[in-house]
Design a protein around this motif. Structure first.
Motif, PDB file in Angstrom:
ATOM      1  N   GLN A  78       0.872  -1.360   0.068  1.00 47.92           N
ATOM      2  CA  GLN A  78      -0.034  -0.006   0.151  1.00 47.92           C
ATOM      3  C   GLN A  78       0.946   1.293   0.057  1.00 47.92           C
ATOM      4  OE1 GLN A  78      -2.203  -0.692   3.578  1.00 47.92           O
ATOM      5  NE2 GLN A  78      -4.132  -1.448   2.490  1.00 47.92           N
ATOM      6  N   ASP A  79       1.929   1.354   1.021  1.00 46.23           N
ATOM      7  CA  ASP A  79       2.863   2.615   1.013  1.00 46.23           C
ATOM      8  C   ASP A  79       3.548   2.687  -0.420  1.00 46.23           C
ATOM      9  OD1 ASP A  79       1.778   2.909   3.673  1.00 46.23           O
ATOM     10  OD2 ASP A  79       3.577   1.720   4.660  1.00 46.23           O
ATOM     11  N   MET A  80       4.134   1.767  -0.871  1.00 45.60           N
ATOM     12  CA  MET A  80       4.884   1.902  -2.149  1.00 45.60           C
ATOM     13  C   MET A  80       3.867   2.045  -3.326  1.00 45.60           C
ATOM     14  SD  MET A  80       7.962   1.107  -1.506  1.00 45.60           S
ATOM     15  CE  MET A  80       7.425   2.019   0.180  1.00 45.60           C
ATOM     16  N   ILE A  81       2.551   1.543  -3.643  1.00 47.94           N
ATOM     17  CA  ILE A  81       1.723   2.072  -4.524  1.00 47.94           C
ATOM     18  C   ILE A  81       1.456   3.618  -4.412  1.00 47.94           C
ATOM     19  CG2 ILE A  81      -0.405   1.694  -5.406  1.00 47.94           C
ATOM     20  CD1 ILE A  81      -0.193  -1.098  -4.859  1.00 47.94           C
ATOM     21  N   LEU A  82       0.989   3.905  -3.173  1.00 52.58           N
ATOM     22  CA  LEU A  82       0.793   5.384  -3.023  1.00 52.58           C
ATOM     23  C   LEU A  82       1.944   6.324  -3.185  1.00 52.58           C
ATOM     24  CD1 LEU A  82      -1.376   7.243  -2.146  1.00 52.58           C
ATOM     25  CD2 LEU A  82      -0.542   7.056   0.317  1.00 52.58           C
ATOM     26  N   GLY A  83       2.994   6.036  -2.679  1.00 48.99           N
ATOM     27  CA  GLY A  83       4.286   6.610  -2.843  1.00 48.99           C
ATOM     28  C   GLY A  83       4.743   6.627  -4.367  1.00 48.99           C
ATOM     29  N   SER A 156      -2.685  12.426  -0.109  1.00 46.89           N
ATOM     30  CA  SER A 156      -1.773  11.004   0.375  1.00 46.89           C
ATOM     31  C   SER A 156      -1.795  10.768   1.596  1.00 46.89           C
ATOM     32  CB  SER A 156      -0.205  11.196  -0.465  1.00 46.89           C
ATOM     33  OG  SER A 156       0.560  10.244   0.000  1.00 46.89           O
ATOM     34  N   GLY A 157      -1.881  11.863   2.709  1.00 41.54           N
ATOM     35  CA  GLY A 157      -1.944  11.625   4.023  1.00 41.54           C
ATOM     36  C   GLY A 157      -3.481  11.163   4.354  1.00 41.54           C
ATOM     37  N   LEU A 158      -4.531  11.706   3.650  1.00 43.40           N
ATOM     38  CA  LEU A 158      -5.555  11.188   4.009  1.00 43.40           C
ATOM     39  C   LEU A 158      -5.852   9.751   3.546  1.00 43.40           C
ATOM     40  CD1 LEU A 158      -7.786  14.358   3.083  1.00 43.40           C
ATOM     41  CD2 LEU A 158      -7.398  13.484   5.519  1.00 43.40           C
ATOM     42  N   ARG A 166      -5.028   3.579   8.939  1.00 44.94           N
ATOM     43  CA  ARG A 166      -3.795   3.541   9.855  1.00 44.94           C
ATOM     44  C   ARG A 166      -4.174   4.770  10.752  1.00 44.94           C
ATOM     45  NH1 ARG A 166       0.648   2.641   6.223  1.00 44.94           N
ATOM     46  NH2 ARG A 166      -0.032   0.976   4.900  1.00 44.94           N
ATOM     47  N   THR A 167      -3.112   5.016  11.865  1.00 43.76           N
ATOM     48  CA  THR A 167      -3.340   5.991  12.745  1.00 43.76           C
ATOM     49  C   THR A 167      -3.466   7.368  12.078  1.00 43.76           C
ATOM     50  OG1 THR A 167      -1.050   6.340  13.391  1.00 43.76           O
ATOM     51  CG2 THR A 167      -2.444   4.749  14.540  1.00 43.76           C
ATOM     52  N   VAL A 168      -3.689   8.331  12.709  1.00 39.26           N
ATOM     53  CA  VAL A 168      -3.696   9.693  12.294  1.00 39.26           C
ATOM     54  C   VAL A 168      -2.148  10.132  12.278  1.00 39.26           C
ATOM     55  CG1 VAL A 168      -3.923  10.715  14.595  1.00 39.26           C
ATOM     56  CG2 VAL A 168      -4.835  12.248  12.503  1.00 39.26           C
ATOM     57  N   ASN A 174       3.020  10.954   6.616  1.00 38.97           N
ATOM     58  CA  ASN A 174       3.000  10.938   5.159  1.00 38.97           C
ATOM     59  C   ASN A 174       2.972  12.223   4.368  1.00 38.97           C
ATOM     60  OD1 ASN A 174       1.303  10.804   2.689  1.00 38.97           O
ATOM     61  ND2 ASN A 174       2.381   8.635   2.670  1.00 38.97           N
ATOM     62  N   PHE A 175       2.054  12.832   5.047  1.00 37.51           N
ATOM     63  CA  PHE A 175       1.897  14.473   4.662  1.00 37.51           C
ATOM     64  C   PHE A 175       3.266  15.167   4.716  1.00 37.51           C
ATOM     65  CE2 PHE A 175       0.586  18.664   5.708  1.00 37.51           C
ATOM     66  CZ  PHE A 175       0.345  19.302   4.562  1.00 37.51           C
ATOM     67  N   ALA A 176       3.890  15.143   5.872  1.00 39.01           N
ATOM     68  CA  ALA A 176       4.865  15.769   6.302  1.00 39.01           C
ATOM     69  C   ALA A 176       5.997  15.603   5.454  1.00 39.01           C
ATOM     70  CB  ALA A 176       5.356  15.703   7.818  1.00 39.01           C
ATOM     71  N   LEU A 177       6.162  14.097   5.115  1.00 41.70           N
ATOM     72  CA  LEU A 177       7.338  13.584   4.282  1.00 41.70           C
ATOM     73  C   LEU A 177       7.260  14.431   2.962  1.00 41.70           C
ATOM     74  CD1 LEU A 177       9.941  12.196   3.763  1.00 41.70           C
ATOM     75  CD2 LEU A 177       8.247  10.066   3.400  1.00 41.70           C
ATOM     76  N   ASN A 178       6.094  14.073   2.411  1.00 44.42           N
ATOM     77  CA  ASN A 178       5.616  14.671   1.077  1.00 44.42           C
ATOM     78  C   ASN A 178       6.053  16.062   0.767  1.00 44.42           C
ATOM     79  OD1 ASN A 178       5.405  12.028  -0.222  1.00 44.42           O
ATOM     80  ND2 ASN A 178       3.179  11.842   0.470  1.00 44.42           N
ATOM     81  N   THR A 179       5.466  16.677   1.812  1.00 41.78           N
ATOM     82  CA  THR A 179       5.514  18.241   1.841  1.00 41.78           C
ATOM     83  C   THR A 179       7.142  18.887   1.791  1.00 41.78           C
ATOM     84  OG1 THR A 179       3.416  18.577   2.956  1.00 41.78           O
ATOM     85  CG2 THR A 179       5.021  20.500   2.972  1.00 41.78           C
TER      86      THR A 179
END
Length: 234
Positions: A78-83, A156-158, A166-168, A174-179
């Motif tokens: 899931q993480d890799m596909i979203l990334g 992506s974070g949502l 997942r947890t909030v 995820n949001f912070a990393l991509n930002t």
């Protein structure tokens, strides 16, 4: 006879006015060389930035896609596909917005400048390319870019939080990393053309004062019973 004298007077004034609007050939050459040098100096950084982020996003997309294919863990897939999806959007953005400064010098060099008329046309094109470079860089640093990347990162974070259940904190991470990645992309973009174009405008006060493809000035003479009328169209 009087009419001919008046006509010749107006024609001479008309020619003087046109001459005032023309740039001396030596200034045309100077401006072309000035812009040429600026565009050449800005080309390496612009090309490096654009290619670097394009290749980076492309490699990240391929790498994450490969991991998603071979992993047996649902969470990892899931993480890799979203990334991969987000980095693919980043690569598409690079392709959709090519860096004008990296291509402008070549476009300018293809134009002839062996006659005064050709140099006037070339200067007009050079100023257009110069302005386009500055506008491209300004757009790349504008609030629109921050907003567009922010929307993708938020999505992506949502998906991480709500879609993958997942947890909030996972969604925020995820949001912070991509930002951080997208903001780095925006703030590392070269902005030399913005500064140089402003200096060019200040140095020469404005762009061309004479453009061959502008509507040509014309003198119209209308005769009517009892008189004659002159009309200038610029």
């Amino acid at each position: 006879m009087a009419i001919m004298i008046v006509l010749l007077f107006f024609m001479s004034q008309f020619s003087m006015l046109r001459a005032q609007n023309e740039l001396p050939d030596n200034e045309v050459k100077e401006r072309i060389e000035y812009i040429r040098n600026i565009l050449e100096q800005g080309k390496p950084a612009s090309k490096l930035w654009w290619n670097g982020w394009l290749y980076g996003y492309t490699v990240a997309t391929a790498g994450q896609g490969a991991v998603a294919l071979v992993s047996n863990k649902l969470g990892t897939r899931q993480d890799m596909i979203l990334g991969a999806a987000t980095t693919l959007i980043g690569a598409a953005g690079q392709l959709a917005m090519p860096m004008s400064p990296s291509h402008a010098p070549k476009k300018l060099e293809l134009m002839p400048e062996d006659t005064p008329e050709a140099r006037i046309i070339k200067l007009k094109k050079a100023e257009e390319l110069f302005e386009a470079c500055a506008l491209r860089e300004k757009d790349g640093r504008s609030w629109k870019m921050h907003a567009a990347s922010g929307a993708v990162n938020l999505g992506s974070g949502l998906v991480t939080w709500l879609g993958f259940k997942r947890t909030v904190w996972a969604g925020l991470g995820n949001f912070a990393l991509n930002t951080a990645i997208t903001e780095a992309q925006i703030w590392t973009q070269p902005v030399r053309a913005i500064r140089e174009y402003k200096e060019y405008r200040e140095k020469y006060k404005s762009g061309l004062t004479y453009l061959p493809n502008r509507h040509k000035s014309s003198l119209f003479v209308n005769a009517y019973p009892g008189g004659i009328a002159f009309r200038f169209v610029f």
